[in-house]
Scaffold this motif. Structure first.
Motif, PDB file in Angstrom:
ATOM      1  N   ARG A  86      13.730 -45.339  50.785  1.00 30.00           N
ATOM      2  CA  ARG A  86      12.670 -44.595  50.098  1.00 30.00           C
ATOM      3  C   ARG A  86      11.308 -44.661  50.789  1.00 30.00           C
ATOM      4  O   ARG A  86      10.665 -43.674  51.004  1.00 30.00           O
ATOM      5  CB  ARG A  86      12.559 -45.031  48.633  1.00 30.00           C
ATOM      6  CG  ARG A  86      13.893 -44.904  47.928  1.00 30.00           C
ATOM      7  CD  ARG A  86      13.810 -45.198  46.463  1.00 30.00           C
ATOM      8  NE  ARG A  86      14.190 -46.533  46.064  1.00 30.00           N
ATOM      9  CZ  ARG A  86      15.436 -46.970  45.976  1.00 30.00           C
ATOM     10  NH1 ARG A  86      16.435 -46.188  46.301  1.00 30.00           N
ATOM     11  NH2 ARG A  86      15.696 -48.188  45.564  1.00 30.00           N
ATOM     12  N   ARG A  87      10.832 -45.868  51.081  1.00 24.34           N
ATOM     13  CA  ARG A  87       9.573 -46.054  51.832  1.00 24.34           C
ATOM     14  C   ARG A  87       8.403 -45.263  51.274  1.00 24.34           C
ATOM     15  O   ARG A  87       7.698 -44.578  52.020  1.00 24.34           O
ATOM     16  CB  ARG A  87       9.780 -45.727  53.314  1.00 24.34           C
ATOM     17  CG  ARG A  87      10.835 -46.608  53.927  1.00 24.34           C
ATOM     18  CD  ARG A  87      10.779 -46.692  55.412  1.00 24.34           C
ATOM     19  NE  ARG A  87      12.030 -47.204  55.923  1.00 24.34           N
ATOM     20  CZ  ARG A  87      12.486 -46.986  57.130  1.00 24.34           C
ATOM     21  NH1 ARG A  87      11.808 -46.270  57.974  1.00 24.34           N
ATOM     22  NH2 ARG A  87      13.637 -47.493  57.510  1.00 24.34           N
ATOM     23  N   VAL A  88       8.216 -45.343  49.980  1.00 19.98           N
ATOM     24  CA  VAL A  88       7.011 -44.728  49.397  1.00 19.98           C
ATOM     25  C   VAL A  88       5.821 -45.649  49.669  1.00 19.98           C
ATOM     26  O   VAL A  88       5.993 -46.828  49.972  1.00 19.98           O
ATOM     27  CB  VAL A  88       7.177 -44.475  47.875  1.00 19.98           C
ATOM     28  CG1 VAL A  88       8.304 -43.503  47.605  1.00 19.98           C
ATOM     29  CG2 VAL A  88       7.388 -45.771  47.100  1.00 19.98           C
ATOM     30  N   PHE A  89       4.619 -45.105  49.562  1.00 26.87           N
ATOM     31  CA  PHE A  89       3.404 -45.904  49.770  1.00 26.87           C
ATOM     32  C   PHE A  89       3.029 -46.528  48.428  1.00 26.87           C
ATOM     33  O   PHE A  89       2.444 -45.880  47.572  1.00 26.87           O
ATOM     34  CB  PHE A  89       2.287 -45.027  50.328  1.00 26.87           C
ATOM     35  CG  PHE A  89       2.636 -44.426  51.669  1.00 26.87           C
ATOM     36  CD1 PHE A  89       2.521 -45.172  52.837  1.00 26.87           C
ATOM     37  CD2 PHE A  89       3.103 -43.122  51.756  1.00 26.87           C
ATOM     38  CE1 PHE A  89       2.869 -44.625  54.067  1.00 26.87           C
ATOM     39  CE2 PHE A  89       3.451 -42.571  52.987  1.00 26.87           C
ATOM     40  CZ  PHE A  89       3.329 -43.325  54.142  1.00 26.87           C
ATOM     41  N   GLY A  90       3.397 -47.799  48.275  1.00 24.81           N
ATOM     42  CA  GLY A  90       3.323 -48.469  46.972  1.00 24.81           C
ATOM     43  C   GLY A  90       1.935 -48.596  46.390  1.00 24.81           C
ATOM     44  O   GLY A  90       1.764 -48.621  45.174  1.00 24.81           O
ATOM     45  N   THR A  91       0.916 -48.668  47.255  1.00 29.28           N
ATOM     46  CA  THR A  91      -0.451 -48.869  46.755  1.00 29.28           C
ATOM     47  C   THR A  91      -1.172 -47.542  46.527  1.00 29.28           C
ATOM     48  O   THR A  91      -2.347 -47.523  46.183  1.00 29.28           O
ATOM     49  CB  THR A  91      -1.268 -49.731  47.745  1.00 29.28           C
ATOM     50  OG1 THR A  91      -1.218 -49.100  49.038  1.00 29.28           O
ATOM     51  CG2 THR A  91      -0.687 -51.130  47.861  1.00 29.28           C
ATOM     52  N   LEU A  92      -0.463 -46.438  46.746  1.00 28.73           N
ATOM     53  CA  LEU A  92      -1.035 -45.110  46.459  1.00 28.73           C
ATOM     54  C   LEU A  92      -0.357 -44.529  45.217  1.00 28.73           C
ATOM     55  O   LEU A  92       0.764 -44.896  44.880  1.00 28.73           O
ATOM     56  CB  LEU A  92      -0.807 -44.164  47.643  1.00 28.73           C
ATOM     57  CG  LEU A  92      -1.437 -44.555  48.984  1.00 28.73           C
ATOM     58  CD1 LEU A  92      -1.109 -43.513  50.043  1.00 28.73           C
ATOM     59  CD2 LEU A  92      -2.949 -44.718  48.858  1.00 28.73           C
ATOM     60  N   SER A  93      -1.042 -43.614  44.560  1.00 27.99           N
ATOM     61  CA  SER A  93      -0.473 -42.992  43.357  1.00 27.99           C
ATOM     62  C   SER A  93       0.648 -42.023  43.728  1.00 27.99           C
ATOM     63  O   SER A  93       0.809 -41.656  44.901  1.00 27.99           O
ATOM     64  CB  SER A  93      -1.562 -42.234  42.593  1.00 27.99           C
ATOM     65  OG  SER A  93      -1.916 -41.057  43.315  1.00 27.99           O
ATOM     66  N   VAL A  94       1.392 -41.627  42.725  1.00 26.74           N
ATOM     67  CA  VAL A  94       2.453 -40.622  42.909  1.00 26.74           C
ATOM     68  C   VAL A  94       1.869 -39.366  43.547  1.00 26.74           C
ATOM     69  O   VAL A  94       2.391 -38.845  44.542  1.00 26.74           O
ATOM     70  CB  VAL A  94       3.113 -40.304  41.542  1.00 26.74           C
ATOM     71  CG1 VAL A  94       3.967 -39.040  41.626  1.00 26.74           C
ATOM     72  CG2 VAL A  94       3.957 -41.489  41.070  1.00 26.74           C
ATOM     73  N   GLN A  95       0.750 -38.884  42.987  1.00 25.97           N
ATOM     74  CA  GLN A  95       0.120 -37.659  43.487  1.00 25.97           C
ATOM     75  C   GLN A  95      -0.318 -37.827  44.942  1.00 25.97           C
ATOM     76  O   GLN A  95      -0.132 -36.933  45.769  1.00 25.97           O
ATOM     77  CB  GLN A  95      -1.096 -37.331  42.605  1.00 25.97           C
ATOM     78  CG  GLN A  95      -1.760 -36.008  42.959  1.00 25.97           C
ATOM     79  CD  GLN A  95      -1.587 -34.948  41.886  1.00 25.97           C
ATOM     80  OE1 GLN A  95      -0.753 -35.082  41.005  1.00 25.97           O
ATOM     81  NE2 GLN A  95      -2.365 -33.908  41.955  1.00 25.97           N
TER      82      GLN A  95
END
Length: 237
Positions: A86-95
């Motif tokens: 997945r590698r989402v940016f955890g410290t940034l919001s969904v938007q």
């Protein structure tokens, strides 16, 4: 042919990982790549998206030579990858994560339209749009990773193990969404450990063993192929 991989070779140091790989994907198809861990599936996808440089052969998107381009230029041509894990940016919001998916886009109206499309497809992301991505569940993070890939407005989407670590009910939902994305006109290349699910979704499949393609057929034929059943589908059934 939308995507052509011709005699692709990849080495990590002295170790050859892919051996003269040939693979085609037509416009509108869902093509799955099956194989055991270490077969070279993720390396194939990363080569296509420019994250790994081939040592030989070529990769072409509508006759543009991807193997000669940097990863960000490949995104501009209409190819996006949803990475394994997945590698989402955890410290940034969904938007904010979704906006990063559109980093190569300049058409603000198109960005807004894509954002609406993603939120329509994944209503839970709309509800959580101000929430930090790191606080989402695994399933929600997978939805976000797919949504982020779609923000680039791709012609072709590479999905690396979208069902990894998810509960069966969520896997069904993610796969139903992948089908919807494909119906909307996005061509899909799918690497997936759940071979049965992948073959039920796909039009065609390739089986990769130790960096070589050993089988290529329609998904229906691969589902009933005894070799595939024994190796990847837990026997007949």
């Amino acid at each position: 042919m939308l995507l052509r991989i011709e005699n692709l070779e990849v080495k990590y140091g002295n170790v050859q990982v892919l051996h003269k790989l040939n693979l085609n994907v037509a416009q509108g198809e869902i093509v799955t790549i099956l194989g055991a861990n270490g077969a070279g599936k993720s390396t194939t996808l990363m080569s296509v998206s420019g994250l790994v440089k081939p040592s030989g052969g070529g990769i072409y998107l509508e006759d543009k030579a991807l193997h000669k381009l940097e990863a960000h230029d490949i995104v501009k041509l209409g190819l996006a990858q949803v990475p394994e894990g997945r590698r989402v940016f955890g410290t940034l919001s969904v938007q904010e994560n979704l906006h990063l998916g559109a980093f190569t886009a300049t058409d603000q109206a198109r960005i807004r339209k894509n954002m609406e499309w993603v939120y329509e497809m994944f209503p839970i992301l709309h509800q959580r749009r101000g929430q930090l991505a790191g606080t989402l569940s695994g399933g929600e993070q997978q939805m976000l990773a797919i949504g982020r890939g779609l923000m680039a407005n791709p012609k072709i989407l590479l999905l690396d193990e979208p069902s990894l670590g998810l509960a069966p009910i969520l896997v069904k939902s993610i796969f139903a969404t992948i089908r919807e994305i494909n119906k909307s006109g996005v061509t899909i290349v799918l690497v997936e450990q759940n071979a049965r699910l992948a073959l039920k979704l796909a039009d065609r499949g390739y089986v990769l063993e130790l960096g070589k393609i050993v089988l290529e057929d329609t998904a229906k034929a691969l589902l009933v192929n005894p070799e595939v059943q024994n190796a990847y589908l837990g026997g007949a059934g």
